[in-house]
Design a protein around this motif. Structure first.
Motif, mmCIF file in Angstrom:
data_model
loop_
_atom_site.group_PDB
_atom_site.id
_atom_site.type_symbol
_atom_site.label_atom_id
_atom_site.label_comp_id
_atom_site.label_asym_id
_atom_site.label_seq_id
_atom_site.Cartn_x
_atom_site.Cartn_y
_atom_site.Cartn_z
ATOM 1 N N THR A 248 0.905 -1.093 -0.195
ATOM 2 C CA THR A 248 -0.168 -0.165 -0.028
ATOM 3 C C THR A 248 0.829 1.373 -0.081
ATOM 4 N N GLU A 249 0.057 2.503 -0.136
ATOM 5 C CA GLU A 249 1.044 3.543 -0.099
ATOM 6 C C GLU A 249 1.590 3.956 1.190
ATOM 7 N N GLU A 250 0.893 3.440 2.165
ATOM 8 C CA GLU A 250 1.355 3.686 3.563
ATOM 9 C C GLU A 250 2.608 2.694 3.999
ATOM 10 N N ASP A 251 3.270 2.067 2.762
ATOM 11 C CA ASP A 251 4.429 1.031 3.153
ATOM 12 C C ASP A 251 4.011 -0.191 4.181
ATOM 13 N N LYS A 252 2.945 -0.496 3.866
ATOM 14 C CA LYS A 252 2.235 -1.961 4.260
ATOM 15 C C LYS A 252 2.353 -2.785 3.585
ATOM 16 N N ALA A 253 2.455 -4.196 3.768
ATOM 17 C CA ALA A 253 2.365 -5.357 3.226
ATOM 18 C C ALA A 253 1.324 -6.076 3.624
ATOM 19 N N CYS A 254 0.156 -6.344 2.968
ATOM 20 C CA CYS A 254 -0.956 -7.162 3.354
ATOM 21 C C CYS A 254 -1.095 -8.283 2.890
ATOM 22 N N LEU A 255 -1.050 -9.352 3.552
ATOM 23 C CA LEU A 255 -1.112 -10.916 3.223
ATOM 24 C C LEU A 255 -2.336 -11.376 3.031
ATOM 25 N N ILE A 256 -2.886 -11.762 1.942
ATOM 26 C CA ILE A 256 -4.062 -12.432 1.839
ATOM 27 C C ILE A 256 -3.943 -14.140 1.693
ATOM 28 N N GLU A 257 -4.228 -14.964 2.772
ATOM 29 C CA GLU A 257 -3.962 -16.205 2.983
ATOM 30 C C GLU A 257 -4.833 -17.051 2.123
ATOM 31 N N ASP A 258 -4.735 -18.273 1.954
ATOM 32 C CA ASP A 258 -5.383 -19.087 1.521
ATOM 33 C C ASP A 258 -6.761 -19.138 1.963
ATOM 34 N N SER A 259 -6.685 -18.849 3.265
ATOM 35 C CA SER A 259 -8.130 -18.921 4.111
ATOM 36 C C SER A 259 -8.685 -17.911 3.847
ATOM 37 N N GLY A 260 -8.424 -16.699 3.486
ATOM 38 C CA GLY A 260 -9.029 -15.773 3.182
ATOM 39 C C GLY A 260 -8.662 -14.445 4.295
ATOM 40 N N LYS A 261 -7.990 -15.038 5.289
ATOM 41 C CA LYS A 261 -7.529 -14.220 6.439
ATOM 42 C C LYS A 261 -6.361 -12.953 5.911
ATOM 43 N N ILE A 262 -6.729 -11.808 6.195
ATOM 44 C CA ILE A 262 -5.832 -10.621 5.893
ATOM 45 C C ILE A 262 -4.975 -10.213 7.077
ATOM 46 N N SER A 263 -3.574 -10.111 6.806
ATOM 47 C CA SER A 263 -2.632 -9.451 7.673
ATOM 48 C C SER A 263 -1.690 -8.646 7.358
ATOM 49 N N CYS A 264 -1.779 -7.594 7.676
ATOM 50 C CA CYS A 264 -0.828 -6.241 7.308
ATOM 51 C C CYS A 264 0.172 -5.870 8.447
ATOM 52 N N SER A 265 1.374 -5.710 7.879
ATOM 53 C CA SER A 265 2.819 -5.249 8.709
ATOM 54 C C SER A 265 3.256 -4.087 7.742
ATOM 55 N N ASP A 266 4.139 -3.468 8.718
ATOM 56 C CA ASP A 266 4.895 -2.444 8.168
ATOM 57 C C ASP A 266 6.218 -3.135 7.442
ATOM 58 N N ILE A 267 6.496 -2.440 6.245
ATOM 59 C CA ILE A 267 7.724 -3.163 5.595
ATOM 60 C C ILE A 267 8.540 -1.801 5.071
ATOM 61 N N GLN A 268 9.941 -2.003 5.034
ATOM 62 C CA GLN A 268 10.719 -1.011 3.888
ATOM 63 C C GLN A 268 11.072 -1.400 2.812
#
Length: 437
Positions: free
Chosen positions: A273-293
Motif C-alpha cells: 500500500t501507499e502507507e508502506d504496509k504489506a497485506c498478506l491474503i492467505e489461502d483461508s481468506g485471512k488478511i494480515s498487514c505489517s509495516d515494511i521497508q
C-alpha cells in the motif's frame, strides 16, 4: 478539370496490372458495367514457402497478392499494388520478396482493381505474422497468446472424449471477443486476460456470477493481474484490489485501500500500500498487514505440513515472514538479503556478504546440518580373501559335471567350493566425514 484528374490518376497507378499509358481511366468507389457493379472485397497473401496456406509466411519469403471481387467478371481485371513495411514503401508490384526479418513487422498492402477502363478506390489491409508470445494452462485446456492479440485454445476438454462431462460447465472464448489481448492468465478453473484498452476479461466457466464485479474493475482500470491456484487478483488504477475465483467466497472486493503493487504465490497474494504496509491474503481468506521497508520483490511459501508459512523479500534487502514459524506476523527475519528460495518444508536465503540463513523443517533444509568431507591415503595390510573356485582349476574336469558323486574341493578356511587368494598390502584414499549440527 477532366484532364487534370486524368493526369493525377496516371501518376498514381503503379504495380502489376497497372497501365500507366492510359489517359481515360477514372477513380471510382467501384467499377460499374452496364450489367453489374464490381468491387474488391478482399486481398490475401500467397506464400512460396507455404503454398497451401493463406496469409502465412516466413523470413525472406516470396509473397504474391491474391484478390477477390464481389461479383463475377469476364477475367480481364487486374490490380495495382503498394507495399509498406515500417512506414516505408518497399514495392509497387503485386509480388514482393521479403528481406531479413521483415516478416516480423506488420505489412500494409494497398490494392486497386482495374476493370473496364476504370479503377476502384484503394483496398487497404494490414497483415501481421502470427507467432506465440505467451502460454498458460490448467487441467481443462492450454491457451496460447499470439502477437496479433488472438488466443488459441488447444488440448481442450471440450474437444476430447470427456466433453459431455464438461459442456455444461465450460465454454471456449467466443470468436467475437477473441482479439486485442496483450496478456493472459490461468488458475485451476478459468482463464483471464487484459486487452489493449486495459479491460479485464474472464472466460472458461459457463456460469459467471461476477459480471458486476468485472464491470466495476474495468470502470476503475486495470493496473496489474496475478493468478494463484484458485483465483485471480486484480489491482486497479484507483488502488482497489479484487479477487475472482471459482466460488462466491473467493470472488469479492478486498478491504484494502491504496494498493500500489502486488505479488502472488501458489495460494496467497500480498499487496503493498501507499502507507508502506504489506497485506498478506492467505489461502483461508485471512488478511494480515505489517509495516515494511522497500518495495515488494519476491513472495514464496511452503506446502503440505508447512502450508501457511510465507516469506517476503523487498528491494531494499529486508526479509519478512508470516505463519506459524514466525514469532509475529510480518516479522523481520534479516536485512541485506539478496535472494530467498523455498522447498516444500523450508526457506533459505542468501545475504549480500555471501552468508546463508535458513528456517523451517530441521530435516528438510531449515537448519544447518551438513558434513565436511576429506580424503586421506590409508594403508591396508596384506590379507587373504575367499573366492569361488573357477571352472578351469586343476582339480576340476568337465566330465565331473556328469558325475553325481562329484564334490568341489574343500578349503578349511573358506569352505567347499571356495579357496583363499592373497591380496598384497596397498594404499587407498578413504573418505573421512565430520557432521555439523
Amino acid at each position: 478539370m477532366k484532364h487534370i484528374l486524368t493526369a493525377l490518376l496516371a501518376l498514381s497507378l503503379f504495380g502489376c496490372g497497372g497501365d500507366n499509358s492510359s489517359d481515360n481511366k477514372a477513380v471510382v468507389n467501384h467499377v460499374t458495367t452496364p450489367e453489374k457493379t464490381v468491387n474488391l472485397d478482399g486481398i490475401s497473401l500467397k506464400s512460396t514457402i507455404y503454398p497451401d496456406k493463406i496469409n502465412d509466411y516466413s523470413n525472406r519469403d516470396h509473397l504474391k497478392v491474391v484478390f477477390s471481387t464481389d461479383n463475377i467478371t469476364d477475367g480481364s481485371e487486374t490490380i495495382s499494388c503498394n507495399w509498406m513495411i515500417d512506414n516505408i514503401t518497399v514495392s509497387n508490384d503485386c509480388e514482393y520478396q521479403l528481406k531479413e526479418n521483415e516478416h516480423l513487422s506488420p505489412i500494409v498492402v494497398s490494392a486497386q482493381l482495374n476493370y473496364k477502363e476504370q479503377v476502384t478506390e484503394p483496398f487497404i489491409k494490414t497483415f501481421t505474422k502470427a507467432f506465440p508470445i505467451q502460454q498458460v494452462e490448467n487441467s481443462y485446456s492450454k491457451v496460447t497468446l499470439l502477437n496479433t492479440g488472438q488466443v488459441i485454445e488447444w488440448n481442450h476438454i471440450l474437444d476430447g472424449e470427456y466433453a459431455y462431462q464438461a459442456e455444461r460447465r465450460f465454454e471456449k472464448i467466443p470468436s467475437i471477443d477473441n482479439h486485442q489481448f496483450i496478456a493472459i492468465y490461468a488458475h485451476a478453473n478459468a482463464f483471464s486476460g487484459i486487452k489493449n484498452n486495459g479491460d479485464f476479461y474472464l472466460w472458461g466457466p459457463k456460469i459467471k456470477d461476477n459480471v458486476d464485479l468485472i464491470d466495476a474493475i474495468n470502470a476503475e482500470g486495470v493496473k496489474k493481474v496475478t493468478s494463484a491456484n484458485n483465483y485471480f487478483s486484480i489491482l486497479t488504477n484507483t488502488g482497489n484490489v479484487y479477487i475472482i475465483g471459482s466460488t462466491k467466497s473467493t470472488t469479492k472486493k478486498l478491504t484494502i485501500d491504496n494498493g500500489i503493487d502486488m505479488l502472488t504465490s501458489e495460494s496467497s497474494t500480498i499487496i503493498q500500500t501507499e502507507e508502506d504496509k504489506a497485506c498478506l491474503i492467505e489461502d483461508s481468506g485471512k488478511i494480515s498487514c505489517s509495516d515494511i521497508q522497500g518495495d515488494i520483490k519476491n513472495l514464496v511459501e511452503l506446502k503440505y505440513d508447512y502450508k501457511g508459512n510465507y516469506a517476503l523479500l523487498t528491494d531494499q534487502g529486508n526479509l519478512y515472514r508470516w505463519g506459524k514459524l514466525a514469532k509475529a506476523q510480518g516479522e523481520l527475519v534479516s536485512q541485506n538479503v539478496e535472494n530467498i528460495i523455498a522447498n516444500d518444508s523450508a526457506f533459505a536465503f542468501l545475504k549480500l556478504d555471501g552468508t546463508v540463513g535458513a528456517w523451517g523443517s530441521r530435516t528438510q533444509g531449515g537448519e544447518f546440518i551438513y558434513d565436511y568431507y576429506s580424503f586421506e591415503q590409508t594403508y591396508f595390510k596384506a590379507s587373504k580373501k575367499c573366492v569361488p573356485v573357477k571352472n578351469d582349476e586343476p582339480d576340476y574336469e568337465s566330465s565331473d559335471i556328469y558325475d553325481p558323486d562329484y564334490e568341489p574341493a574343500y578349503d578349511p578356511i573358506c569352505g567347499r567350493g571356495y579357496e583363499q587368494v592373497s591380496i598384497p598390502a596397498y594404499y587407498s584414499p578413504e573418505k573421512n566425514t565430520l557432521s555439523i549440527n
